[in-house]
Design an enzyme around this catalytic site. Sequence first.
Site, PDB file in Angstrom:
ATOM      1  CG  ASP A 144      17.776 -29.794  11.263  1.00 33.24           C
ATOM      2  OD1 ASP A 144      18.135 -30.995  11.296  1.00 33.24           O
ATOM      3  OD2 ASP A 144      18.435 -28.872  11.767  1.00 33.24           O
ATOM      4  CG  HIS A 145      15.547 -35.318  12.338  1.00 34.75           C
ATOM      5  ND1 HIS A 145      16.471 -36.164  11.755  1.00 34.75           N
ATOM      6  CD2 HIS A 145      14.344 -35.679  11.817  1.00 34.75           C
ATOM      7  CE1 HIS A 145      15.849 -36.994  10.933  1.00 34.75           C
ATOM      8  NE2 HIS A 145      14.568 -36.716  10.945  1.00 34.75           N
ATOM      9  CD1 TRP A 182      23.560 -28.993  14.281  1.00 37.53           C
ATOM     10  CD2 TRP A 182      24.541 -30.681  15.346  1.00 37.53           C
ATOM     11  NE1 TRP A 182      23.957 -28.542  15.523  1.00 37.53           N
ATOM     12  CE2 TRP A 182      24.559 -29.560  16.191  1.00 37.53           C
ATOM     13  CE3 TRP A 182      25.113 -31.874  15.800  1.00 37.53           C
ATOM     14  CZ2 TRP A 182      25.121 -29.574  17.454  1.00 37.53           C
ATOM     15  CZ3 TRP A 182      25.673 -31.896  17.061  1.00 37.53           C
ATOM     16  CH2 TRP A 182      25.677 -30.768  17.876  1.00 37.53           C
ATOM     17  CG  HIS A 183      19.984 -35.201  11.247  1.00 37.80           C
ATOM     18  ND1 HIS A 183      19.259 -36.059  12.049  1.00 37.80           N
ATOM     19  CD2 HIS A 183      21.295 -35.455  11.519  1.00 37.80           C
ATOM     20  CE1 HIS A 183      20.084 -36.789  12.780  1.00 37.80           C
ATOM     21  NE2 HIS A 183      21.319 -36.445  12.469  1.00 37.80           N
ATOM     22  CD  GLN A 184      20.983 -26.889   8.331  1.00 38.72           C
ATOM     23  OE1 GLN A 184      20.397 -25.951   7.812  1.00 38.72           O
ATOM     24  NE2 GLN A 184      22.248 -26.819   8.714  1.00 38.72           N
TER      25      GLN A 184
END
Length: 545
Positions: free
Chosen positions: A321-322, A471-473
């Site tokens: 994630d970021h 929220w870039h899982q």
Amino acid sequence: MEQTRLSDGDVADQRGSRGGQRSGQQSDFDFIVCGAGTSGSVVAARLAQDGQARVLLIEAGGDDQAESVSNPAHWPLNLGTERDWGFIGEAAPGLEGRRLPLSMGKGLGGGSSINVMVWARGHKEDWNHFAAESGDERWGYKSVLDYYRRIEDWKGTPDPLRRGKGGPVHVAQPDAPQPIAQALIDAAGMAGIPVFDSPNGEMMESAGGASIAELRIKGGKRETVFRSYIGPVITQPNLTILTDALVTRLLFEGRKVVGVEALVGGRRRQFRARHETILSLGAIHTPKVLMQSGIGHEDELRPHGIAVVQHLPGVGRNHQDHLAFGCTWAYREPQGVGGGGCEATLYWKSDARLSHPDILQCQLEFPVPAPAEAEIATPEHGWTMFAGLAQPKSRGRLRLCGPEVNDPIYIEPNSLSEPEDMVAALAAVELCREIGNSAAFTPLVSRETAPGKRDRAGMIDFIRKSAVTYWHQACTAKMGRDSMSVVDNELKVYGIEGLRIADASVLPRITTGNTMAPCVVIGERAADLIRAQHGLTEVQQVAAG
């Protein structure tokens, strides 16, 4: 066979709202696509496009007919509601034991219904890495440019080599960016960072740079990927859309997937797929469904009484994630907010020796409150730069806590567990402060409120206590050829027939930037592979709705 659309466990009409005819008996299809998010919407639309294949698109959430979905300024209002899965990560030692909220879109459009709508293609080196990992040049940058030209309806300066025109996805920069966005671009140039007309194209073939952001906002409204792709084909009788239906498990005949079971209106129903089932449930639910269906590490499945269908130890591993650290400044006077509040972005390297950017900075035109643990006051009026890790080295994992659909899944992000990530985080925050305190902001900004001047130990403390996620899982069912890979270059699950995965979980590593655009490419690529295998007619352009 002619079919109707389903909603709320039954029927959705062509506008995606409640109503229409009931068709509760239909259960046999040619293809079943699980998840109507960014990738799943693309797959379902492309498979249904020629009108021949019978396609079922299953979505656990509801429709996308809400002001909070369409209004660019209201996207944060969806967080923590029924449109958000509302995952919470396990306590992370690298974050001083904090548990990160991990929002993920739930409903038609998935993440594209609740995100900030930034269109970021990923760096050239990302795609070339995917090609190397998969052993397939069709995942490389040259091939992906062809997909982006097909996908986009680009409203900026023409670039026939890199940009598309007339595709289903409207992409544009804001007509009149707020002064704070232009100040960021000016400050980046003063710091020696190249400034580009676009954050995609040439900039993502280079060491990085700064640019006004590209957004998925059309006519003043957010446009979800579901609307862009499904909108033009939603009236076709061969496409069925079932909402409020939670996929519980895969159905097998031996090692072949023949459909899915789903919880619909409080009861379990089975749906059969004559050709293939495609999981596009996202980086949390795709591996969860795999594991609860018997596909995963056998030592983790058996304690829950789950019969092992295929031992694949990589399922649920490689979680990425970021991560971001909010640096905030107070305004002299209140300023306007344009688009979804993000009109400028920057990518750069923490180390000049790197092959591509590892720092992601996204400017938000409002002050974002820091986590309570950081003990930092938020100004009433201001702006925040999310100084982020574009290529984190830390890897997390997912674990089942039980075999049932309502048993939650443990998400262990393992954030900042690798020392390289702290080095990059320090560089990202330092760069952010250099830019944010530039003379370019002097007319607009009165002071820096976070993190402020600190020694190294103090800055590390700020990073650990203020870290949040973009929220870039992604990456929990990765594509590749090693023992931890879950899918091959054609997105087929190893050892299983009739099953593919098409969502961010197949990425071997997270892309440089927001993940919406790469997920559209994954959906297009999956649809091409499926159509080729089953002899469906060649894709024609889907006009934007």
